[in-house]
Design a protein around this motif. Sequence first.
Motif, PDB file in Angstrom:
ATOM      1  N   LEU A 199       0.832  -1.206   0.000  1.00 12.13           N
ATOM      2  CA  LEU A 199       0.000   0.000   0.000  1.00 12.13           C
ATOM      3  C   LEU A 199       0.867   1.256   0.000  1.00 12.13           C
ATOM      4  O   LEU A 199       0.609   2.202  -0.754  1.00 12.13           O
ATOM      5  N   GLY A 200       1.895   1.286   0.834  1.00 14.71           N
ATOM      6  CA  GLY A 200       2.772   2.452   0.892  1.00 14.71           C
ATOM      7  C   GLY A 200       3.464   2.712  -0.429  1.00 14.71           C
ATOM      8  O   GLY A 200       3.531   3.855  -0.905  1.00 14.71           O
ATOM      9  N   VAL A 201       3.987   1.622  -1.036  1.00 18.56           N
ATOM     10  CA  VAL A 201       4.656   1.776  -2.334  1.00 18.56           C
ATOM     11  C   VAL A 201       3.668   2.269  -3.384  1.00 18.56           C
ATOM     12  O   VAL A 201       3.973   3.152  -4.198  1.00 18.56           O
ATOM     13  N   GLY A 202       2.443   1.695  -3.355  1.00 19.17           N
ATOM     14  CA  GLY A 202       1.431   2.096  -4.335  1.00 19.17           C
ATOM     15  C   GLY A 202       1.041   3.555  -4.182  1.00 19.17           C
ATOM     16  O   GLY A 202       0.911   4.288  -5.178  1.00 19.17           O
ATOM     17  N   LEU A 203       0.865   3.986  -2.924  1.00 21.17           N
ATOM     18  CA  LEU A 203       0.501   5.383  -2.704  1.00 21.17           C
ATOM     19  C   LEU A 203       1.637   6.324  -3.090  1.00 21.17           C
ATOM     20  O   LEU A 203       1.407   7.408  -3.639  1.00 21.17           O
ATOM     21  N   ALA A 204       2.868   5.930  -2.795  1.00 19.62           N
ATOM     22  CA  ALA A 204       4.013   6.748  -3.201  1.00 19.62           C
ATOM     23  C   ALA A 204       4.086   6.858  -4.719  1.00 19.62           C
ATOM     24  O   ALA A 204       4.359   7.931  -5.275  1.00 19.62           O
ATOM     25  N   ALA A 205       3.815   5.734  -5.397  1.00 17.40           N
ATOM     26  CA  ALA A 205       3.811   5.752  -6.862  1.00 17.40           C
ATOM     27  C   ALA A 205       2.686   6.644  -7.385  1.00 17.40           C
ATOM     28  O   ALA A 205       2.865   7.394  -8.356  1.00 17.40           O
ATOM     29  N   LEU A 206       1.509   6.570  -6.725  1.00 17.35           N
ATOM     30  CA  LEU A 206       0.391   7.421  -7.125  1.00 17.35           C
ATOM     31  C   LEU A 206       0.750   8.890  -6.980  1.00 17.35           C
ATOM     32  O   LEU A 206       0.480   9.701  -7.872  1.00 17.35           O
ATOM     33  N   TRP A 207       1.374   9.236  -5.841  1.00 16.66           N
ATOM     34  CA  TRP A 207       1.760  10.620  -5.651  1.00 16.66           C
ATOM     35  C   TRP A 207       2.800  11.060  -6.676  1.00 16.66           C
ATOM     36  O   TRP A 207       2.735  12.173  -7.208  1.00 16.66           O
ATOM     37  N   ALA A 208       3.747  10.168  -6.975  1.00 12.25           N
ATOM     38  CA  ALA A 208       4.765  10.504  -7.979  1.00 12.25           C
ATOM     39  C   ALA A 208       4.125  10.731  -9.344  1.00 12.25           C
ATOM     40  O   ALA A 208       4.493  11.657 -10.076  1.00 12.25           O
ATOM     41  N   ILE A 209       3.144   9.890  -9.678  1.00  7.49           N
ATOM     42  CA  ILE A 209       2.458  10.054 -10.962  1.00  7.49           C
ATOM     43  C   ILE A 209       1.705  11.379 -10.996  1.00  7.49           C
ATOM     44  O   ILE A 209       1.743  12.120 -11.986  1.00  7.49           O
ATOM     45  N   LEU A 210       1.010  11.703  -9.880  1.00  3.63           N
ATOM     46  CA  LEU A 210       0.300  12.983  -9.809  1.00  3.63           C
ATOM     47  C   LEU A 210       1.270  14.149  -9.938  1.00  3.63           C
ATOM     48  O   LEU A 210       0.973  15.151 -10.601  1.00  3.63           O
ATOM     49  N   ALA A 211       2.432  14.022  -9.297  1.00  3.93           N
ATOM     50  CA  ALA A 211       3.425  15.095  -9.380  1.00  3.93           C
ATOM     51  C   ALA A 211       3.934  15.258 -10.808  1.00  3.93           C
ATOM     52  O   ALA A 211       4.087  16.379 -11.310  1.00  3.93           O
ATOM     53  N   LEU A 212       4.177  14.123 -11.482  1.00  6.24           N
ATOM     54  CA  LEU A 212       4.641  14.194 -12.871  1.00  6.24           C
ATOM     55  C   LEU A 212       3.569  14.774 -13.778  1.00  6.24           C
ATOM     56  O   LEU A 212       3.861  15.589 -14.668  1.00  6.24           O
ATOM     57  N   VAL A 213       2.320  14.350 -13.541  1.00  6.08           N
ATOM     58  CA  VAL A 213       1.221  14.897 -14.342  1.00  6.08           C
ATOM     59  C   VAL A 213       1.093  16.395 -14.110  1.00  6.08           C
ATOM     60  O   VAL A 213       0.898  17.176 -15.048  1.00  6.08           O
ATOM     61  N   SER A 214       1.205  16.817 -12.844  1.00 11.57           N
ATOM     62  CA  SER A 214       1.102  18.250 -12.546  1.00 11.57           C
ATOM     63  C   SER A 214       2.259  19.019 -13.174  1.00 11.57           C
ATOM     64  O   SER A 214       2.068  20.109 -13.712  1.00 11.57           O
ATOM     65  N   ALA A 215       3.462  18.440 -13.131  1.00  8.20           N
ATOM     66  CA  ALA A 215       4.604  19.110 -13.749  1.00  8.20           C
ATOM     67  C   ALA A 215       4.399  19.252 -15.249  1.00  8.20           C
ATOM     68  O   ALA A 215       4.645  20.309 -15.832  1.00  8.20           O
ATOM     69  N   SER A 216       3.913  18.166 -15.880  1.00  8.27           N
ATOM     70  CA  SER A 216       3.661  18.219 -17.319  1.00  8.27           C
ATOM     71  C   SER A 216       2.558  19.207 -17.641  1.00  8.27           C
ATOM     72  O   SER A 216       2.660  19.985 -18.598  1.00  8.27           O
ATOM     73  N   THR A 217       1.498  19.191 -16.825  1.00  7.54           N
ATOM     74  CA  THR A 217       0.381  20.104 -17.054  1.00  7.54           C
ATOM     75  C   THR A 217       0.814  21.546 -16.897  1.00  7.54           C
ATOM     76  O   THR A 217       0.463  22.418 -17.704  1.00  7.54           O
ATOM     77  N   MET A 218       1.606  21.799 -15.857  1.00  7.75           N
ATOM     78  CA  MET A 218       2.041  23.159 -15.621  1.00  7.75           C
ATOM     79  C   MET A 218       3.029  23.635 -16.683  1.00  7.75           C
ATOM     80  O   MET A 218       3.028  24.807 -17.058  1.00  7.75           O
ATOM     81  N   ARG A 219       3.841  22.709 -17.166  1.00  2.81           N
ATOM     82  CA  ARG A 219       4.734  23.070 -18.270  1.00  2.81           C
ATOM     83  C   ARG A 219       3.917  23.450 -19.500  1.00  2.81           C
ATOM     84  O   ARG A 219       4.200  24.434 -20.194  1.00  2.81           O
ATOM     85  N   ARG A 220       2.860  22.677 -19.742  1.00  2.00           N
ATOM     86  CA  ARG A 220       1.980  22.983 -20.872  1.00  2.00           C
ATOM     87  C   ARG A 220       1.242  24.303 -20.655  1.00  2.00           C
ATOM     88  O   ARG A 220       1.114  25.122 -21.570  1.00  2.00           O
ATOM     89  N   MET A 221       0.768  24.500 -19.423  1.00  6.04           N
ATOM     90  CA  MET A 221       0.079  25.756 -19.104  1.00  6.04           C
ATOM     91  C   MET A 221       1.021  26.945 -19.278  1.00  6.04           C
ATOM     92  O   MET A 221       0.620  27.998 -19.797  1.00  6.04           O
ATOM     93  N   ALA A 222       2.247  26.774 -18.816  1.00  2.62           N
ATOM     94  CA  ALA A 222       3.212  27.863 -18.941  1.00  2.62           C
ATOM     95  C   ALA A 222       3.486  28.169 -20.411  1.00  2.62           C
ATOM     96  O   ALA A 222       3.588  29.324 -20.819  1.00  2.62           O
ATOM     97  N   TRP A 223       3.580  27.124 -21.214  1.00  4.90           N
ATOM     98  CA  TRP A 223       3.808  27.317 -22.654  1.00  4.90           C
ATOM     99  C   TRP A 223       2.622  28.033 -23.283  1.00  4.90           C
ATOM    100  O   TRP A 223       2.783  28.992 -24.037  1.00  4.90           O
ATOM    101  N   LEU A 224       1.404  27.556 -22.954  1.00  7.79           N
ATOM    102  CA  LEU A 224       0.201  28.152 -23.539  1.00  7.79           C
ATOM    103  C   LEU A 224       0.017  29.592 -23.077  1.00  7.79           C
ATOM    104  O   LEU A 224      -0.503  30.426 -23.824  1.00  7.79           O
ATOM    105  N   SER A 225       0.424  29.894 -21.835  1.00  5.49           N
ATOM    106  CA  SER A 225       0.230  31.246 -21.326  1.00  5.49           C
ATOM    107  C   SER A 225       1.099  32.259 -22.060  1.00  5.49           C
ATOM    108  O   SER A 225       0.869  33.460 -21.964  1.00  5.49           O
ATOM    109  N   GLU A 226       2.089  31.783 -22.789  1.00  7.24           N
ATOM    110  CA  GLU A 226       2.975  32.684 -23.518  1.00  7.24           C
ATOM    111  C   GLU A 226       2.887  32.479 -25.016  1.00  7.24           C
ATOM    112  O   GLU A 226       3.742  32.960 -25.759  1.00  7.24           O
ATOM    113  N   ARG A 227       1.853  31.774 -25.473  1.00  8.30           N
ATOM    114  CA  ARG A 227       1.713  31.486 -26.900  1.00  8.30           C
ATOM    115  C   ARG A 227       0.358  31.955 -27.411  1.00  8.30           C
ATOM    116  O   ARG A 227      -0.639  31.938 -26.694  1.00  8.30           O
TER     117      ARG A 227
END
Length: 656
Positions: A199-227
């Motif tokens: 369970l701990g490993v799974g939750l850590a993986a879930l959080w890591a995935i959410l963090a990666l998704v947020s980083a990707s989303t924010m990178r996209r948002m940052a790109w779109l905000s200047e395009r």
Amino acid sequence: MPLPRLAGSDRPTWRLFLTYAAASLLPVLLLGLVLSYALAAEARTRGLAEGRAQASLIARTAVEPLLDGRPLTPIMPAAELTSLRRLSDRVIGSGDVVRMRLRDLSGRVVFSDDGSGAGATGGQIEDEVLDAARGATVAHLTRLNTDANDEGPAGERVVEIYLPLSTGGPAVGVLEIYLPYAPIAREVSAGLNTIYTVLGVGLAALWAILALVSASTMRRMAWLSERDALTGLPNRTLFQRRVASAIEDAKRHGRSAAVVVADVDRFKDVNDTLGHHVGDALLRELGARLAGAVRSGDTVARLGGDEFGLVLTNAGDAEIPERLGRLRDALEAEVTVGALPISAETSFGYAVAPADGQDVDALLRRADVAMYQAKGSRTGMARYDARHDTFDVGKLALVGELRRAIESGELELHYQPKAELRTGRLCAVEALVRWRHPRRGMVQPDAFLPAAEQTGLIEPLTRWVLAAALAQITVWADAFDDLTMAVNISARNLARPDFADAVLAALADAGIAPDRLTLEITETALLADPEVAAEVLARVSATGVRVSIDDFGQGQTSLGYLSRLPLHELKIDRSFVTDLADNLAHAAIVRSVVDLGHNLGLQVVAEGVETQETVALLTATGCDIAQGFLLARPMPADDLADWVATHRTGVLTADR
């Protein structure tokens, strides 16, 4: 890869990313706690079930065989008591049982391994005993006190169980038994640690995935905000940052950088005629061409509408026009949208850093001024020239008050007479707007008209002037029944295809014959959009409205274009008239304009007439009409009748 910046931010989005990552950790932790609680609850449930099973096994295999089948009573047979003591000693001594009691069906203790509670009944225990006496098995976790009176600090954690005793028929009593929970917990939880780990490993993986998704989303948002969404080019926000960077680089290394504003001429016609989808496709293609034609390190951005911005780095003054010329050639090559070929013309204005400014906003505004200069002169390209910059903070504030002035009646018209040189007869007046400001007093048109012409306010202002001037003709109906009214028209007015309708509607509302109105238009206004100008003038001229070219000689109107316009009058620019007696070149120009006008069948007006000598020279050239301070300065409407009564036009014929 580093995270980009969001629009308007001076720092990368790390801080925002970390905040979001921390915020996303909270629900993951809450989920972990909920799952852990659920697993612990399930373990307790399984532990109680295991305790009930063990207690049932003891009751069926060890206790019930010792009973004689009769309901238990406080006085039990000695043989049963002896057997129960041996049993309790054995199971308690082995550690399998912590405490064991037998109760009758009313809840009284009839046997206890330690002799405690004999004959006792009690509230909660009695309820549980009665439930067990009815056939239920009751089990729960508790902590058992070790003293004989069940008093003192809590002791060992146990499973407290009440279950019915039977020898094959109805219940004869209740077995109260306490089993140690630790062995049961170890057995039940044997795989729980593994589950917690997974369970701990799974939750850590879930959080890591959410963090990666947020980083990707924010990178996209940052790109779109200047395009720019349509072209994918940098937008105004990113463009301004690139301009700032180019300014700093130019100052640091002693180089120059050009800030360019490019506008697609007559783009509105494409949208209105072919549709916005075609206009969008044209902008995408033009943006791609610009991006493909600039050097590495340069910037191309879409600033909005049909306007593009460019930053040309390391650009020498001499090479900028050449580079922009190549860009114009790339843009003006035919574009095919669907099956439709389109040719786009563009106007480029530019300012050079640091020579023309070292501030982002100032450079952008000056490049914009230069672009309008290029558009107005139809040269296609212009560098910022302070002489064409009408921007002034005070004037800008004044223009901000102009709309209120139009609506609240602060404007008024003054009229400057025009008279025939041959007879001295008053033949026309020119309506000139003045602003009686409540705080500043009388504001001259030079203080607000140039800035108003660069905004949408020139249109309501022109409508007001036109309506007021035509209304004044009605007031003068008896005194000046043949007087012509001249009204100045700007390039913005003339660029509107519906302007002719507005003029004709104003004439109809005032009840004035069209031939009593003269529209005065400068050469530069004609050249801003010659095709639309010719169409608008043709419509009004067809109804009888007179058309005059003002300030003639300052522009670059071709004679071929001039001959195709429905004109009635040429007004020679005052710069050629005021020094007519002293400047032979100007005298020659005036004679040529008079001859040109007459050959085209037009009347010729000289403005700026200030001396009798000038009157004589103009009369000798055959000029038709004079206007200037010698005749009269602009005056309020009520003063015109008095001026006429004094025969001031006689100054034009007094010496002849």
